[in-house]
Design a protein around this motif. Sequence first.
Motif, short mmCIF file in Angstrom:
data_model
loop_
_atom_site.label_atom_id
_atom_site.label_comp_id
_atom_site.label_asym_id
_atom_site.label_seq_id
_atom_site.Cartn_x
_atom_site.Cartn_y
_atom_site.Cartn_z
N MET A 1 33.85 45.93 103.57
CA MET A 1 34.19 46.89 102.55
C MET A 1 35.71 47.11 102.60
SD MET A 1 33.08 50.91 101.84
CE MET A 1 32.46 51.18 103.43
N SER A 2 36.29 47.17 101.43
CA SER A 2 37.70 47.47 101.28
C SER A 2 37.83 48.90 100.75
CB SER A 2 38.30 46.48 100.28
OG SER A 2 39.65 46.76 100.06
N ILE A 3 38.83 49.63 101.23
CA ILE A 3 39.00 51.02 100.78
C ILE A 3 40.41 51.18 100.23
CG2 ILE A 3 39.05 53.44 101.43
CD1 ILE A 3 37.04 52.80 103.62
N SER A 4 40.48 51.71 99.02
CA SER A 4 41.75 52.06 98.38
C SER A 4 41.66 53.52 97.99
CB SER A 4 41.98 51.20 97.14
OG SER A 4 42.12 49.86 97.50
N ASP A 5 42.83 54.11 97.73
CA ASP A 5 42.80 55.49 97.27
C ASP A 5 43.89 55.72 96.23
OD1 ASP A 5 45.10 55.62 98.81
OD2 ASP A 5 44.28 57.00 100.27
N PHE A 6 43.74 56.79 95.49
CA PHE A 6 44.70 57.20 94.49
C PHE A 6 44.48 58.68 94.20
CE2 PHE A 6 40.98 56.01 92.16
CZ PHE A 6 40.92 56.88 91.08
N VAL A 7 45.36 59.23 93.41
CA VAL A 7 45.29 60.64 93.04
C VAL A 7 45.10 60.75 91.53
CG1 VAL A 7 46.56 62.82 92.97
CG2 VAL A 7 46.70 61.36 94.99
N PRO B 1 45.25 72.51 93.31
CA PRO B 1 44.05 72.44 92.47
C PRO B 1 44.14 71.50 91.26
CG PRO B 1 45.18 74.51 92.13
CD PRO B 1 45.86 73.84 93.28
N HIS B 2 45.30 70.92 91.01
CA HIS B 2 45.43 69.97 89.91
C HIS B 2 45.31 68.53 90.39
CE1 HIS B 2 46.57 72.74 86.73
NE2 HIS B 2 47.24 73.40 87.65
N LEU B 3 45.17 68.33 91.71
CA LEU B 3 45.18 66.98 92.26
C LEU B 3 43.87 66.65 92.96
CD1 LEU B 3 48.76 67.00 93.84
CD2 LEU B 3 48.08 66.19 91.57
N MET B 4 43.28 65.53 92.57
CA MET B 4 42.06 65.05 93.22
C MET B 4 42.39 63.75 93.95
SD MET B 4 38.41 63.74 91.64
CE MET B 4 37.69 65.35 91.38
N LEU B 5 42.12 63.72 95.23
CA LEU B 5 42.27 62.50 96.02
C LEU B 5 40.95 61.75 95.99
CD1 LEU B 5 43.92 60.68 97.90
CD2 LEU B 5 43.11 62.10 99.81
N VAL B 6 41.02 60.49 95.58
CA VAL B 6 39.82 59.67 95.44
C VAL B 6 39.95 58.43 96.32
CG1 VAL B 6 38.39 58.35 93.83
CG2 VAL B 6 39.54 60.43 93.04
N ALA B 7 38.95 58.18 97.15
CA ALA B 7 38.86 56.95 97.94
C ALA B 7 37.69 56.14 97.37
CB ALA B 7 38.64 57.26 99.41
N TYR B 8 37.91 54.84 97.23
CA TYR B 8 36.87 54.01 96.60
C TYR B 8 36.94 52.59 97.12
CZ TYR B 8 40.50 51.95 93.64
OH TYR B 8 41.62 51.28 93.20
N ASP B 9 35.85 51.86 96.88
CA ASP B 9 35.78 50.44 97.22
C ASP B 9 36.09 49.65 95.95
OD1 ASP B 9 35.11 47.84 97.82
OD2 ASP B 9 33.18 48.33 98.74
N PRO B 10 37.27 49.04 95.86
CA PRO B 10 37.64 48.33 94.64
C PRO B 10 36.78 47.09 94.35
CG PRO B 10 39.28 47.95 96.34
CD PRO B 10 38.32 48.98 96.88
N ASN B 11 36.00 46.67 95.33
CA ASN B 11 35.07 45.56 95.10
C ASN B 11 33.81 46.02 94.39
OD1 ASN B 11 36.72 43.62 96.43
ND2 ASN B 11 35.99 44.41 98.39
N ARG B 12 33.59 47.34 94.33
CA ARG B 12 32.36 47.88 93.73
C ARG B 12 32.60 48.71 92.49
NH1 ARG B 12 29.27 51.11 97.89
NH2 ARG B 12 27.73 51.11 96.23
N VAL B 13 33.82 49.25 92.34
CA VAL B 13 34.09 50.14 91.21
C VAL B 13 35.58 50.09 90.89
CG1 VAL B 13 34.47 52.21 92.63
CG2 VAL B 13 33.64 52.47 90.29
N VAL C 1 32.74 62.53 89.90
CA VAL C 1 33.42 61.34 90.44
C VAL C 1 32.57 60.73 91.55
CG1 VAL C 1 35.48 60.52 91.63
CG2 VAL C 1 35.70 62.13 89.72
N MET C 2 32.00 61.54 92.41
CA MET C 2 31.16 61.02 93.49
C MET C 2 29.92 60.30 92.97
SD MET C 2 32.47 61.33 96.49
CE MET C 2 31.00 60.98 97.44
N ASP C 3 29.47 60.62 91.77
CA ASP C 3 28.31 59.96 91.19
C ASP C 3 28.59 58.51 90.79
OD1 ASP C 3 26.61 62.10 91.53
OD2 ASP C 3 26.79 62.83 89.48
N CYS C 4 29.85 58.13 90.74
CA CYS C 4 30.21 56.74 90.41
C CYS C 4 29.91 55.85 91.62
CB CYS C 4 31.69 56.63 90.06
SG CYS C 4 32.22 57.58 88.63
N ASN C 5 29.12 54.82 91.43
CA ASN C 5 28.78 53.89 92.49
C ASN C 5 30.04 53.22 93.01
OD1 ASN C 5 27.19 52.40 94.22
ND2 ASN C 5 26.69 50.86 92.69
N GLY C 6 30.31 53.33 94.29
CA GLY C 6 31.50 52.73 94.90
C GLY C 6 32.58 53.73 95.25
#
Length: 75
Positions: free
Chosen positions: A1-7, A42-54, A26-31
């Motif tokens: 699994m690869s992990i990337s993140d963005f805001v 409160p205006h910033l959401m940090l998201v970590a995801y698997d770019p191979n899945r989503v 956002v958590m409901d998105c697979n990956g």
Amino acid sequence: MSISDFVIHINENLTEYDVNDAEEAVMDCNGIISAHISPQHPHLMLVAYDPNRVSSGAALQAIHSLGFHGQMIGL
């Protein structure tokens, strides 16, 4: 699994309920591994995801589906 993140910068002022809805949408998105809005930023959401899945765009689309406006930063 690869992990990337963005805001995601969310333009609206979010209530506590909005924050919960946004994180859950956002958590409901697979990956998506995590989605968190800090009370200190409160205006910033940090998201970590698997770019191979989503794509990062799926998280932004989840925010837009709630009627909020935002853009990805930190890619």
